[in-house]
Design an enzyme around this catalytic site. Structure first.
Site, PDB file in Angstrom:
ATOM      1  N   CYS A  14      -0.686 154.482  82.756  1.00  0.00           N
ATOM      2  CA  CYS A  14       0.187 154.088  81.641  1.00  0.00           C
ATOM      3  C   CYS A  14      -0.415 152.972  80.800  1.00  0.00           C
ATOM      4  O   CYS A  14       0.067 152.688  79.712  1.00  0.00           O
ATOM      5  CB  CYS A  14       1.555 153.664  82.169  1.00  0.00           C
ATOM      6  SG  CYS A  14       2.468 155.025  82.931  1.00  0.00           S
TER       7      CYS A  14
ATOM      8  N   GLU B  60      12.272 159.900  81.130  1.00  0.00           N
ATOM      9  CA  GLU B  60      10.886 159.808  80.670  1.00  0.00           C
ATOM     10  C   GLU B  60      10.095 161.009  81.155  1.00  0.00           C
ATOM     11  O   GLU B  60       9.238 161.526  80.449  1.00  0.00           O
ATOM     12  CB  GLU B  60      10.263 158.519  81.192  1.00  0.00           C
ATOM     13  CG  GLU B  60       8.836 158.312  80.719  1.00  0.00           C
ATOM     14  CD  GLU B  60       8.239 157.025  81.252  1.00  0.00           C
ATOM     15  OE1 GLU B  60       8.242 156.031  80.499  1.00  0.00           O
ATOM     16  OE2 GLU B  60       7.783 157.023  82.400  1.00  0.00           O
TER      17      GLU B  60
ATOM     18  N   HIS C  46       3.393 155.746  74.002  1.00  0.00           N
ATOM     19  CA  HIS C  46       3.444 154.302  74.242  1.00  0.00           C
ATOM     20  C   HIS C  46       2.315 153.919  75.188  1.00  0.00           C
ATOM     21  O   HIS C  46       1.582 154.764  75.696  1.00  0.00           O
ATOM     22  CB  HIS C  46       4.811 153.856  74.782  1.00  0.00           C
ATOM     23  CG  HIS C  46       5.118 154.280  76.179  1.00  0.00           C
ATOM     24  ND1 HIS C  46       6.009 153.608  76.970  1.00  0.00           N
ATOM     25  CD2 HIS C  46       4.681 155.301  76.938  1.00  0.00           C
ATOM     26  CE1 HIS C  46       6.105 154.191  78.140  1.00  0.00           C
ATOM     27  NE2 HIS C  46       5.314 155.226  78.151  1.00  0.00           N
TER      28      HIS C  46
ATOM     29  N   HIS D  95      -0.401 157.184  75.728  1.00  0.00           N
ATOM     30  CA  HIS D  95      -0.003 158.422  76.389  1.00  0.00           C
ATOM     31  C   HIS D  95       1.399 158.750  75.897  1.00  0.00           C
ATOM     32  O   HIS D  95       2.094 157.894  75.358  1.00  0.00           O
ATOM     33  CB  HIS D  95      -0.052 158.308  77.924  1.00  0.00           C
ATOM     34  CG  HIS D  95       0.981 157.396  78.491  1.00  0.00           C
ATOM     35  ND1 HIS D  95       0.857 156.012  78.471  1.00  0.00           N
ATOM     36  CD2 HIS D  95       2.168 157.653  79.088  1.00  0.00           C
ATOM     37  CE1 HIS D  95       1.916 155.473  79.043  1.00  0.00           C
ATOM     38  NE2 HIS D  95       2.735 156.441  79.419  1.00  0.00           N
TER      39      HIS D  95
ATOM     40  N   ASP E 202      11.152 159.566  67.207  1.00  0.00           N
ATOM     41  CA  ASP E 202      10.531 160.869  67.421  1.00  0.00           C
ATOM     42  C   ASP E 202       9.146 160.933  66.779  1.00  0.00           C
ATOM     43  O   ASP E 202       8.981 160.608  65.603  1.00  0.00           O
ATOM     44  CB  ASP E 202      11.414 161.977  66.859  1.00  0.00           C
ATOM     45  CG  ASP E 202      10.940 163.367  67.255  1.00  0.00           C
ATOM     46  OD1 ASP E 202      10.349 163.517  68.353  1.00  0.00           O
ATOM     47  OD2 ASP E 202      11.170 164.312  66.474  1.00  0.00           O
ATOM     48  N   HIS E 203       8.166 161.346  67.579  1.00  0.00           N
ATOM     49  CA  HIS E 203       6.771 161.440  67.153  1.00  0.00           C
ATOM     50  C   HIS E 203       6.243 160.109  66.611  1.00  0.00           C
ATOM     51  O   HIS E 203       5.492 160.064  65.649  1.00  0.00           O
ATOM     52  CB  HIS E 203       6.572 162.579  66.148  1.00  0.00           C
ATOM     53  CG  HIS E 203       6.644 163.920  66.787  1.00  0.00           C
ATOM     54  ND1 HIS E 203       7.848 164.557  67.043  1.00  0.00           N
ATOM     55  CD2 HIS E 203       5.688 164.724  67.268  1.00  0.00           C
ATOM     56  CE1 HIS E 203       7.604 165.713  67.628  1.00  0.00           C
ATOM     57  NE2 HIS E 203       6.297 165.839  67.779  1.00  0.00           N
TER      58      HIS E 203
ATOM     59  N   HIS F  43       5.277 161.126  76.113  1.00  0.00           N
ATOM     60  CA  HIS F  43       6.323 161.728  76.943  1.00  0.00           C
ATOM     61  C   HIS F  43       7.211 162.614  76.081  1.00  0.00           C
ATOM     62  O   HIS F  43       7.383 162.369  74.885  1.00  0.00           O
ATOM     63  CB  HIS F  43       7.208 160.651  77.577  1.00  0.00           C
ATOM     64  CG  HIS F  43       6.478 159.764  78.518  1.00  0.00           C
ATOM     65  ND1 HIS F  43       6.113 160.155  79.783  1.00  0.00           N
ATOM     66  CD2 HIS F  43       6.045 158.485  78.379  1.00  0.00           C
ATOM     67  CE1 HIS F  43       5.491 159.161  80.386  1.00  0.00           C
ATOM     68  NE2 HIS F  43       5.420 158.133  79.551  1.00  0.00           N
TER      69      HIS F  43
END
Length: 137
Positions: free
Chosen positions: A33, A126, A14, A39, A79-80, A41
Site C-alpha cells: 500500500c 475497500e 491512493h 494503487h 470516483d476515478h 480499489h
C-alpha cells in the site's frame, strides 16, 4: 425505528505513506500500500439512514434524493480520483479506509438530515475482505 441503506460503488487510487518515516519504515507498516506509484480499489459504499416514515409518502427519505445526495457530496468527488491528491475533503490526512469512512460521514451527515431521518452508518468496503463501519461516534 426503520433503517434504509443505499449502495454505491466507485474506483479510486491512493497511497498509504508517512512522509516523516523512511521508505523502509513505510514498507514495514504499509507494505504494498506504500507503493510510490499508488494503487487502486473498487470501493463499495453503503449509506444507512434511520428514521420513521413520513405518513404522506411512507418514506424515511426519498431514495432518489438519497442517491443524488451521495453522488453529489461523495461519489462525484472521489470516483476515478487519487484520494491523496484530488479530494479536498481528504487533504492533510492519511487516506486509510478508516479515515476515509469518517470523512464520508462528515460529508453526508447534514445533507441527509430531515425531521424524521438521520445518518445511521457508513460502511465502506475497500476489498471483498476489508471494510469499515462508522456510526458517527
Amino acid at each position: 425505528m426503520l433503517y434504509l441503506t443505499r449502495r454505491e460503488n466507485f474506483n479510486a487510487a491512493h497511497k498509504l505513506y508517512n512522509p516523516n518515516w523512511t521508505p523502509e519504515q513505510n514498507d514495514v507498516v504499509f507494505g504494498k500500500c506504500a507503493n510510490l506509484n499508488w494503487h487502486g480499489h473498487n470501493y463499495y459504499l453503503y449509506v444507512t439512514v434511520k428514521g420513521t416514515p413520513d405518513p404522506s409518502t411512507g418514506f424515511i427519505i426519498n431514495v432518489k434524493e438519497l442517491k443524488d445526495i451521495i453522488l453529489r457530496t461523495v461519489i462525484d468527488k472521489v470516483d476515478h480520483r487519487n484520494l491523496n491528491l484530488d479530494v479536498p475533503f481528504l487533504q492533510g490526512m492519511m487516506p486509510s479506509t478508516e479515515n476515509f469512512a469518517k470523512a464520508i460521514w462528515e460529508q453526508l451527515a447534514n445533507e441527509v438530515r430531515r425531521p424524521n431521518c438521520e445518518l445511521h452508518c457508513i460502511k465502506l468496503y475497500e476489498t471483498d475482505s476489508i471494510y469499515v463501519e462508522y456510526y458517527g461516534e
